[in-house]
Design a protein around this motif. Structure first.
Motif, PDB file in Angstrom:
ATOM      1  N   ALA A  51      -5.033 -15.524 -20.633  1.00  0.00           N
ATOM      2  CA  ALA A  51      -4.438 -15.057 -19.380  1.00  0.00           C
ATOM      3  C   ALA A  51      -4.597 -16.150 -18.320  1.00  0.00           C
ATOM      4  CB  ALA A  51      -5.154 -13.792 -18.920  1.00  0.00           C
ATOM      5  N   PRO A  52      -3.552 -16.386 -17.506  1.00  0.00           N
ATOM      6  CA  PRO A  52      -3.701 -17.403 -16.457  1.00  0.00           C
ATOM      7  C   PRO A  52      -4.729 -16.945 -15.421  1.00  0.00           C
ATOM      8  CG  PRO A  52      -1.659 -16.193 -16.153  1.00  0.00           C
ATOM      9  CD  PRO A  52      -2.277 -15.692 -17.422  1.00  0.00           C
ATOM     10  N   VAL A 159      -6.475 -15.903  -9.336  1.00  0.00           N
ATOM     11  CA  VAL A 159      -6.522 -16.501  -8.001  1.00  0.00           C
ATOM     12  C   VAL A 159      -5.143 -17.107  -7.761  1.00  0.00           C
ATOM     13  CG1 VAL A 159      -7.552 -18.268  -6.520  1.00  0.00           C
ATOM     14  CG2 VAL A 159      -8.987 -17.021  -8.164  1.00  0.00           C
ATOM     15  N   MET A 160      -4.482 -16.645  -6.714  1.00  0.00           N
ATOM     16  CA  MET A 160      -3.155 -17.164  -6.387  1.00  0.00           C
ATOM     17  C   MET A 160      -3.246 -17.866  -5.038  1.00  0.00           C
ATOM     18  SD  MET A 160       0.417 -15.069  -6.632  1.00  0.00           S
ATOM     19  CE  MET A 160       0.625 -14.838  -8.368  1.00  0.00           C
ATOM     20  N   GLY A 161      -2.965 -19.155  -5.034  1.00  0.00           N
ATOM     21  CA  GLY A 161      -3.075 -19.919  -3.791  1.00  0.00           C
ATOM     22  C   GLY A 161      -1.710 -20.322  -3.275  1.00  0.00           C
ATOM     23  N   ALA A 162      -1.592 -20.419  -1.965  1.00  0.00           N
ATOM     24  CA  ALA A 162      -0.345 -20.902  -1.356  1.00  0.00           C
ATOM     25  C   ALA A 162      -0.675 -22.054  -0.425  1.00  0.00           C
ATOM     26  CB  ALA A 162       0.328 -19.767  -0.583  1.00  0.00           C
ATOM     27  N   THR A 163       0.172 -23.056  -0.441  1.00  0.00           N
ATOM     28  CA  THR A 163      -0.070 -24.201   0.435  1.00  0.00           C
ATOM     29  C   THR A 163       1.225 -24.923   0.800  1.00  0.00           C
ATOM     30  OG1 THR A 163      -1.225 -26.322   0.641  1.00  0.00           O
ATOM     31  CG2 THR A 163      -0.526 -25.728  -1.556  1.00  0.00           C
ATOM     32  N   ILE A 174      -6.457 -28.068  -8.654  1.00  0.00           N
ATOM     33  CA  ILE A 174      -5.138 -28.164  -9.293  1.00  0.00           C
ATOM     34  C   ILE A 174      -5.273 -27.843 -10.792  1.00  0.00           C
ATOM     35  CG2 ILE A 174      -3.252 -29.768  -9.869  1.00  0.00           C
ATOM     36  CD1 ILE A 174      -3.179 -29.615  -6.960  1.00  0.00           C
ATOM     37  N   ARG A 175      -6.343 -28.375 -11.412  1.00  0.00           N
ATOM     38  CA  ARG A 175      -6.549 -28.128 -12.844  1.00  0.00           C
ATOM     39  C   ARG A 175      -6.732 -26.634 -13.142  1.00  0.00           C
ATOM     40  NH1 ARG A 175      -9.805 -32.504 -12.922  1.00  0.00           N
ATOM     41  NH2 ARG A 175     -11.707 -31.268 -12.795  1.00  0.00           N
ATOM     42  N   ARG A 176      -7.321 -25.951 -12.185  1.00  0.00           N
ATOM     43  CA  ARG A 176      -7.554 -24.513 -12.398  1.00  0.00           C
ATOM     44  C   ARG A 176      -6.306 -23.663 -12.140  1.00  0.00           C
ATOM     45  NH1 ARG A 176     -12.294 -26.810 -11.308  1.00  0.00           N
ATOM     46  NH2 ARG A 176     -14.209 -25.915 -12.170  1.00  0.00           N
ATOM     47  N   MET A 177      -5.262 -24.331 -11.698  1.00  0.00           N
ATOM     48  CA  MET A 177      -4.023 -23.587 -11.426  1.00  0.00           C
ATOM     49  C   MET A 177      -2.885 -24.194 -12.245  1.00  0.00           C
ATOM     50  SD  MET A 177      -4.490 -23.227  -7.336  1.00  0.00           S
ATOM     51  CE  MET A 177      -4.514 -21.520  -6.883  1.00  0.00           C
ATOM     52  N   PRO A 178      -2.911 -23.955 -13.561  1.00  0.00           N
ATOM     53  CA  PRO A 178      -1.892 -24.585 -14.409  1.00  0.00           C
ATOM     54  C   PRO A 178      -0.473 -24.071 -14.122  1.00  0.00           C
ATOM     55  CG  PRO A 178      -3.260 -23.077 -15.694  1.00  0.00           C
ATOM     56  CD  PRO A 178      -3.848 -23.115 -14.325  1.00  0.00           C
TER      57      PRO A 178
END
Ligand code: ATP
Length: 268
Positions: A51-52, A159-163, A174-178
């Motif tokens: 799972a992502p 974890v969903m990030g916005a930037t 970045i690596r943790r957010m493929p």
């Protein structure tokens, strides 16, 4: 309080149908997040599938990043914690670590859950030697908590990030957010779709040329388009009230051509 940022799916007011022009992103998120959460048993049958744990949405302001994050939670039936970065960065030494830990524990407890972090770059930007000791520790701890999600294969916490500034993000983040999605300024075709959606429920005269509006609004974000339509709509009502005050009740539902005329004049 952290709890004030927690929203259950039933209270999320937006879904995919409130987003226009981003079908590709929606399709990807449906396949990578929504379906695996909704059909967990099926996906768990494969030992290879994971799972992502992180999704990054990046692009200019007002283009729908928050909208997409909320709609994803709604469609997947996930709870949504909107983590205010200021809460983590403003606290006293040691307090922010406790808060971060509490957020992850809460998310695991109420899973499936999305932890949404707007402007994630302001909190998890590239580490450097100027970082205050507490800030550096905070980042390290946050990543450890995040990694804890991967070791717990049963957890459905993302974890969903916005930037607006993906380049400022720490490489480790970045690596943790493929799964990464660029949500750019809408093209003419996308603007047309957004305008049609925004005005779907409005009283718009037949002579409003949507194609022309889409052409003339080059450089507008979805948020700008919404604001433009809101201004035009308010103008129409003001104009109507000025000229028809006495007959207000009789004609309130009549469409006005002023909507289209005004749209062309709004300056960006
Ligand atoms: P920021 O970076 O400033 O946080 P954002 O990218 O998260 O901005 P949102 O807050 O999601 O942008 O969008 C603001 C508003 O603009 C939305 O609530 C919605 O009304 C409108 N909007 C933006 N993009 C779209 C879209 N693709 N379809 C429909 N509405 C949109």
């Amino acid at each position: 309080m952290i709890a004030t940022h927690l929203v259950v799916p039933a209270d999320i007011t937006v879904s995919w149908s409130d987003i226009a022009g981003l079908d590709d992103v929606i399709q990807e998120l449906r396949e990578s997040v929504v379906l695996p959460v909704r059909h967990r048993e099926l996906f768990n049958q494969s030992k290879l599938w994971q799972a992502p744990k992180g999704v990054l949405l990046h692009g200019p302001p007002g283009c729908g990043k928050t909208l997409i994050a909320k709609a994803t939670a709604k469609e997947a039936g996930m709870r949504f914690i909107n983590l205010d970065v200021a809460i983590l960065t403003d606290k006293w030494y040691g307090e922010s670590q406790k808060l971060a830990s509490a957020v992850f524990s809460l998310a695991i407890k109420i899973q499936p859950c999305i932890i949404f972090i707007d402007e994630i770059d302001s909190f998890l930007r590239s580490r450097n030697s100027n970082d205050h000791e507490a800030t550096a520790m905070m980042k390290t701890q946050f990543m450890m908590l995040w990694d804890g999600l991967s070791t717990n294969s049963n957890s459905t916490v993302i974890v969903m990030g916005a930037t607006n500034r993906p380049k400022d993000l720490d490489k480790a983040i970045i690596r943790r957010m493929p799964a990464q999605f660029h949500i750019g300024l809408p093209t003419e075709v996308q603007r047309l779709q957004i305008l049609k959606l925004i005005l779907e429920t409005e009283c718009v005269h037949n002579d409003v040329d949507f194609n022309r509006l889409a052409k003339l609004t080059n450089g507008f974000s979805g948020s700008d388009l919404r604001e433009m339509c809101r201004n035009a709509s308010v103008y129409r009502m003001r104009l109507f009230m000025r000229t028809n005050e006495n007959e207000l009740n009789v004609q309130a539902s009549q469409p006005s051509t002023s909507f289209g005329l005004r749209c062309y004049r709004i300056k960006k």
